[in-house]
Each structure stands twice: as C-alpha cells, then as structure tokens.
Design an enzyme around this catalytic site. Structure first.
Site, PDB file in Angstrom:
ATOM      1  N   GLY A   7       0.860  -1.254   0.058  1.00  0.00           N
ATOM      2  CA  GLY A   7      -0.064  -0.085  -0.015  1.00  0.00           C
ATOM      3  C   GLY A   7       0.906   1.220   0.036  1.00  0.00           C
ATOM      4  O   GLY A   7       2.189   1.103  -0.087  1.00  0.00           O
TER       5      GLY A   7
ATOM      6  N   GLY B 268       0.536   5.581   1.587  1.00  0.00           N
ATOM      7  CA  GLY B 268       0.160   6.607   2.120  1.00  0.00           C
ATOM      8  C   GLY B 268       0.691   8.037   1.545  1.00  0.00           C
ATOM      9  O   GLY B 268       1.036   8.055   0.608  1.00  0.00           O
TER      10      GLY B 268
ATOM     11  N   GLY C  31       4.463   8.359   1.061  1.00  0.00           N
ATOM     12  CA  GLY C  31       5.390   7.394   0.725  1.00  0.00           C
ATOM     13  C   GLY C  31       4.721   5.762   0.347  1.00  0.00           C
ATOM     14  O   GLY C  31       3.528   5.614   0.592  1.00  0.00           O
TER      15      GLY C  31
ATOM     16  N   LYS D 175       8.243   2.030   5.146  1.00  0.00           N
ATOM     17  CA  LYS D 175       7.689   3.002   4.654  1.00  0.00           C
ATOM     18  C   LYS D 175       8.907   3.936   3.626  1.00  0.00           C
ATOM     19  O   LYS D 175       9.831   4.284   4.264  1.00  0.00           O
ATOM     20  CB  LYS D 175       6.793   4.119   5.276  1.00  0.00           C
ATOM     21  CG  LYS D 175       6.043   5.149   4.628  1.00  0.00           C
ATOM     22  CD  LYS D 175       5.148   5.824   5.170  1.00  0.00           C
ATOM     23  CE  LYS D 175       5.818   6.934   6.150  1.00  0.00           C
ATOM     24  NZ  LYS D 175       4.605   7.678   6.954  1.00  0.00           N
TER      25      LYS D 175
ATOM     26  N   ASP E 199      -4.100  15.110  10.896  1.00  0.00           N
ATOM     27  CA  ASP E 199      -4.453  14.380   9.787  1.00  0.00           C
ATOM     28  C   ASP E 199      -5.335  13.097  10.178  1.00  0.00           C
ATOM     29  O   ASP E 199      -5.038  12.154   9.442  1.00  0.00           O
ATOM     30  CB  ASP E 199      -3.464  13.856   8.640  1.00  0.00           C
ATOM     31  CG  ASP E 199      -3.991  13.882   7.469  1.00  0.00           C
ATOM     32  OD1 ASP E 199      -5.067  14.236   6.933  1.00  0.00           O
ATOM     33  OD2 ASP E 199      -3.182  13.168   6.606  1.00  0.00           O
TER      34      ASP E 199
END
Length: 779
Positions: free
Chosen positions: A471, A473, A476, A491, A587
């Site tokens: 995945g 975000g 990154g 990440k 966030d």
C-alpha cells in the site's frame, strides 16, 4: 458643469502603515506564494512579515475560486516584477443621470449635469500610480465631453463622444469600433499624478441621453471589448509601482535590491521619483529577496540565445564557439566551417598521409611504412621479420593488457563499494543521523536498535521487490518485510524533496517518544538513503476506511465501531495531554487508522504532526490535512490548536455512524457531511442519514455519540471539548451501555474494576491522576 474628484480613479489602495513584522524587508519561508493560479512574489505578500510596506494583498476564497485582492478591494490577475506593474480589474467608477432641468436657466442654456456618484477613493500616498503608457481614459456617452485635470483645475487630457439622433437613448447607443468619438471616446492619462480631477460637460442643444460612464482601461486590451460589454463588467487596468520613493544611490544600488546580482534604476512613473530593482544582465528572478536573481542558463534556450556551435554557460552570460575542427561565427546558422587540416599538415602535426574529415583529420604512415607519423621521419619502411626486441615488447604489452582486463572487474567492484559507502555516509549525515545517535545515547526511551542499516532493509524487502508492496500513504510507499524474524512495515518516500525528508524526520522524532497501545509502534529507521526509511510494526488487517466502506449493506458492527472510536479518542487524548510535549496529529481520518487482527485501532501516519510547546495555546503553521476532515478555523487562520484534531475526530465519528465519505459526500441540498449531519441532529431527523446497520444494532447510545460528534465539529474551537473530555464522555457511555453480565461491550479491553462496573482506561495517567479523575465517573 459637474466636478468629481478622482483619487486617483481607482478603488482604495492607500499604503498600510508597516507593522514590526513587515520592516525586515524580506519574505519568510512559510509565506503564501500563490492564490489560485496567480503567483505572489515578494515584495507582495499575504501574511504579516511577508510583504514590503504598502504591498499587502489578500487571498479571498469566500465564493468560487480564490481571488487575489489588492488591499482587499481590487482583484489582481497578474503581477509583473520586471515591468513593475500590477494588472487589476476595475468597475466603472462614474455612472449618472444627467437632467438639465435641475439647473438654473442660465446654466441650463449652457450645460446640464446632475446627480452624479463617484465610486472609489484614492491611492494618494501609496506606492501605486495609474500607468500612463498602458491605460486610457474611456467615456461612453452621447454629446458629452470629459476633462481630466490636475487638482489646480488645469486640463491635461480630454475627449468628446457624439451620437447620431437615432442612437440618443442608452439602449440603442452604437459606438465606433475603435472608440474614436461616436458613442465612445478615449484619452491618454498623463503620468506622474496620483490625484486627478474629473469633469463632464454636455453640449448645448444636445439630443443626448441622460446616461454616461467613465472607465480606466488597459489600452492593449481595449480593442478586444465591445462597447456594450464595457457597460456591464469590470475591465482590466494597469498600475505601476516603485519599491521606494527615494532615488537610487550613485553606484546604482539600493537597500531594497537585496539580491547580489541586482541593480537599482530610477523610475519615471511619477513626479515623486522613486526606483525599482532589476536583475543584472544574464540573471533572472526576484531582485527584492536574498539570492533571488539566479544565473540564466542560456544554453538551454537556444531559441532566445542563438548558438549553432558548442554553447558553454557562464555566470551572467554564455560562450558560443565552433566545435573543435571548425572555425567561424557560431552564433549564426552554418557559421562554423570545417578546417581543412591537410592544407598545412605540418602545422597540425602530420608527417604522413593526411585525410581531411568533418571536424578532424586522419594522419597515417604511407603504405609499406610504420612508426610515428606525428614526427618528422617517424615513418620507416617495414622489414620482412621482426627483431627480438620488438617481439618482446609486443608480448609484454599483451600480457599487461591481459592483466588489466582480468583485474578490471575487481577494481570496478571495489570502487563502486567505496562510492556506495560514501553515499550512505553522506545521506546519514544529511538526514540528521548524528542527531538521532545523540538522542539514543541520552534518552533511554529510544531503543538502541532504532537505527537500521540499508543492507538489513534491502534483505528484508528483497531489494524493494514490487511484490512486497502492500500500500501507500500520503508520504510514501509501504513494503512488507521480515526483520529479525519479525514481520514489519517499511515506508519509503515516493518523491525526493526536502519537505518529504523533513516530514519523515518529524515522524521519527514524534513516534520515538510515543508508547501507547492505540498508536502504531515505530521500530526503527534507516537514514542511509536519500529519503529516510521508517520501520513500523506490521498491522495486518488494513485500514478502518477499508473495513468501513465495503460493498454491500453490512460493515463493522456498532459495538466494534464504538470501541474503535473510543480507542482513537484514547490515543489522541494521550498525544495531547500525556506526552512531555503535546503532539497534534493534523490528519486524523479513517485511512490513517489501522486495525490489527482483533480490530484494535492504531493511529498512524504522523508525517504532518507537530510538537506544540506547553505554554502555547496555538501555533501558526502551513495548513496540512485532508479536505472533509480539516478544521475550518485552522484552514482560514493557519492557527493550529488541539481543537483541530477534535474537529477531525468528530468528522470521523460521523463517518463511522453514517458510512459516508466526508471528502466527497454531498446531500440533496448540496451540504457536506458535517453541516448536513448537524442540521439533521438539531431537527431530530438523524435517522435520515444513519447507517441502517447502526440503527439495527442501536441500544440507545447512538444519539449521545452523535451529540458528541456535533459538539466536536462546532465552528469555533473554544466551543469544542478537549480530547480528554471526549475520552471521559465515551467511557461513561460505555459504562451506561454495559450490562453486568456482558463480556462483549465496546469498552471491555484493558479493563479495570470500578465499584462493580467494568470499564476501560487509556493507562496514560499516574495513579494520583486516575484517583482524581474517577470522581467524574457515575456512582
């Protein structure tokens, strides 16, 4: 005759008095640089400290796309630093009804003017004046003359507009296409004044209508407007400005010209003098900021700086020369001609047979000879057999070449290893690795294995194999790997920019100090790459967003949703009030909440988070977050407080109760999720938006959770609760919903026994604090 003072024919642009933060003469790093598609270069600026006195602008986003306003009035659509101009839109500033009957007989016989209104005040005293070279004074009327005068009533410009009898009414007035006098006329605006006097006069015996309008219009665009369009919309006009009203110094320098490659030049814009700054020849950019003028690489723009040979860029210029073997003028097409080196072979060091080639020549010994053709007498006749010495030289030379060929791979590999090592050391220092090592040695809370080598990371991810990607975000790409027999998430940044590096370092500094069961655990980081890599515990069950927004009517149960909401509240309460320095996430959203195999919530992605000193209630920052979850007060003011996370948390609760996506949901009346949810709650019609599964599982607590979400999303931050208050409220709701025999309550993890009632605690407070807080629980 009517007289209307124009000060100076445009909306208010008076210079604002400089505040202490605007006297530095340079822009700060966190200044707004664009508004919509309009660039805002210094000396212009939005925030205090970001503009030169008198050059403040406002980015308004109240209706439609953002608009840049000069002193909150005139809309700006272009700022040109080299020309010293600002292009703005200006409404018509004079429109009136002219009724000759309102004047005495002796005046009525000569002219008729009455009931005139002037819209706009002046820029007297500011850095802006009306551009004389770009603007025209335009009159739209019938049988009316306009006079532009000084304040001493001296006429400096005039024009008159006439209409044939059939076009006397405003509705049927037809003007000449070039605005040369039929229904419309134009006149120049002399330079140098920032205050003018305007007078209009109707001609005696006129049939003219009682309608007249006056505009300031950019003369370069005047021909593109029809007269009937000019009567209804704002038109473009041009202002000129100077950075200072004082002249340049004798050596063409000025304190305002801050770039080292800039110079000062006096301006003839106004009688008051003044000057502007320009980048030196061969440089381009902003001369009003430090190092703002940078070298122009002329070799990258051959269409502007022609060069048909070899172009060499220099500081402030460039060199254009013919390639080796050619001569002539390289600045014109086909200006470089091939040099025939064979015309004078000795001059080019050829004593054998010379063959001219484009840009070069071939020199070789004549047939039947061998040797060095570059020296006189170097070519000698070939004999039938080679001497022993020559054979030895040939063999030894061959052996040397063979040894070099065999050793080359080893030497190359050694060089590459040394280069890679130096590169890793360079990135380690660049990414604050020495600082992190110092923190590890001074702070026992940071584990010794926090710093991980690049070799370990490459081994854990099979050299970042694509099949290991799980995945990505906002900061990154995430890889799954095995490190020290543990499954981890690694990440890696997608974009190599300094801001991304700063966000990674920020996330390391924050997460290394955080230890909470509902906050994702940072295991370590690798600083030997251009962008640091972060190693987390691997959360196997995806994000809350993926579990919540699945296809079909069934999603997470109500108990699971309420427990996840409580766990997120505990994590935020811990970050806000239990860490040594408060941490604001900035966030919070469903895609940043990870779930493990038991659906325990883990708050993640701290790249946008900020430490906030305890003695500060709010800090002004560049706005970061996700549309739909973003606190509106933080968005408009840039002032970050703990209540910004509270707002985002409230939106998350609404998303959990409705399964609506905040960043894209719109009601049938066009409202977003927050406003529509709040209005339905106030009207007692919340059932219209709640997820049917929530209604089916509801045991009476949904209304209280919805009320808490509405409180968290109040417009004013002071009206919202703190995350600690939210946590306690959710704890109380869990206690109320908990039956004595229930073991599946949404608050049955990390439980403590309290007066025969089981409830959950975040474990981030001391025993003394827990005793004090227990007084708030119902008994």
């Amino acid at each position: 005759m009517f007289s209307a003072a124009l000060l100076p024919l445009l909306p208010a642009l008076a210079a604002a008095p400089p505040s202490p933060s605007t006297t530095a003469g340079t822009a700060m790093s966190n200044c707004t640089t664009t508004c919509g598609n309009i660039s805002i270069p210094y000396p212009f600026g939005v925030e205090p400290g970001c503009y030169h006195p008198g050059f403040d602008v406002t980015c308004a986003a109240d209706e439609g796309p953002p608009r840049l306003l000069l002193h909150n009035i005139s809309e700006v659509f272009d700022i040109n630093l080299p020309n010293g101009t600002v292009d703005i839109y200006v409404d018509r500033f004079v429109q009136s009804s002219i009724n000759s009957s309102s004047f005495p007989p002796d005046v009525r016989a000569y002219t008729g003017v009455a009931n005139w209104d002037v819209v706009g005040v002046g820029i007297d005293g500011g850095p802006f004046v009306v551009s004389a070279t770009r603007n025209k004074l335009v009159l739209i009327a019938c049988d009316v003359q306009v006079f532009l005068m000084t304040v001493d009533m001296d006429v400096i410009s005039t024009c008159a507009a006439f209409c044939p009898p059939v076009s006397k009414s405003h509705e049927y007035m037809v003007g000449s296409p070039d605005c040369s006098g039929i229904g419309c006329c134009q006149a120049p605006i002399p330079a140098g004044l920032d205050v003018y006097e305007l007078q209009l006069r109707r001609f005696n015996g006129s049939w003219g209508s009682d309608f007249a309008q006056v505009y300031i219009v950019d003369s370069e665009l005047l021909s593109s407007y029809r007269m009937d369009e000019m009567q209804e919309e704002a038109l473009p006009a041009v202002l000129e400005w100077v950075i200072s009203d004082s002249p340049c110094q004798s050596n063409s320098t000025s304190p305002e010209c801050r770039s080292s490659n800039s110079f000062c030049q006096n301006s003839n814009t106004s009688f008051n003098g003044g000057h502007r700054c320009y980048c030196s020849k061969g440089y381009d950019g902003n001369p009003y900021v430090l190092d703002g003028c940078t070298d122009i690489n002329e070799c990258k723009s051959p269409e502007i700086y022609p060069c048909f040979g070899d172009c060499i860029n220099t500081m402030g210029g460039y060199i254009c020369q013919c390639p080796p073997g050619f001569e002539g003028d390289a600045s014109v097409p086909k200006g470089c001609k091939d040099i025939d080196e064979c015309v004078l072979p000795e001059a080019h060091g050829c004593y054998g047979n010379c063959t001219n080639l484009p840009g070069t020549f071939l020199c070789q010994c004549p047939q039947g000879t061998f040797g060095d053709q570059t020296i006189k007498g170097g070519c000698v006749a070939i004999r039938d057999s080679l001497s022993g010495t020559k054979i030895a030289l040939i063999v030894s030379g061959s052996l040397i070449l063979l040894l070099i060929a065999l050793a080359a791979p080893f030497i190359t590999r050694k060089i590459l290893k040394q280069k890679a090592k130096r590169t890793r050391e360079k990135f380690f220092k660049q990414n604050h690795g020495l600082l992190l090592q110092q923190l590890i040695s001074q702070n026992t809370d940071i584990g010794e294995r926090m710093i991980i080598t690049l070799r370990e990371i490459e081994k854990a991810t099979d050299n970042f194999d694509k099949t290991r990607e799980v995945g990505g975000g906002g900061h990154g790409v995430v890889y799954k790997g095995i490190l020290n027999l543990h499954v981890v998430a690694i990440k890696k940044s997608k974009i190599v920019v300094q801001k991304e590096i700063d966000d990674f370092i920020n996330e390391v500094a924050i997460l290394s100090q955080v230890n909470h069961r509902n906050v994702v655990k940072l295991l370590g980081c690798c600083l030997e790459t251009e962008v640091p890599l972060l190693v987390y515990e691997f959360i196997s069950n995806g994000t809350l967003y993926q579990h919540l927004h699945v296809d079909g009517p069934m999603s997470l149960s109500l108990d699971a949703r309420l427990r996840i909401v409580l766990e997120v509240a505990r994590a935020l309460s811990y970050l806000h009030s239990a860490t040594s320095m408060p941490i604001y996430h900035r966030d919070i959203k469903s895609s940043n909440i990870l779930l493990d195999d038991s659906l325990t919530a883990k708050v993640s992605d701290f790249g946008a988070s900020r430490y906030i000193p305890i003695d500060q209630t709010g800090v002004t920052t560049a706005v970061q977050g996700t549309i739909g979850y973003l606190d509106p007060m933080y968005y408009y003011t840039g002032r970050l407080t703990d209540k910004s996370d509270v707002f985002s948390f409230g939106v998350l609760v609404m998303e959990m109760l409705t399964r609506k996506k905040p960043f894209m949901y719109r009601s049938h009346v066009g409202d977003g999720l927050v406003s529509y949810f709040s209005s339905l709650f106030e009207e007692g019609k919340l059932v219209n938006i709640l997820d049917p599964q929530v209604m089916e599982d509801d045991n009476g607590g949904v209304q209280e959770v919805a009320a808490l979400a509405v409180m968290c999303t109040k417009l004013k931050g002071e009206d919202r609760p703190t995350m600690r208050e939210v946590e306690l409220k959710l704890e109380n709701l869990c206690v109320k919903a908990l039956a004595p025999s229930s073991i599946t309550s949404p608050c049955n993890r990390d439980q403590i026994s309290f007066q025969g009632i089981t409830m959950e605690t975040s474990r981030q407070y001391t025993m003394e604090e827990e005793v004090m807080l227990s007084a708030t629980y119902p008994r």
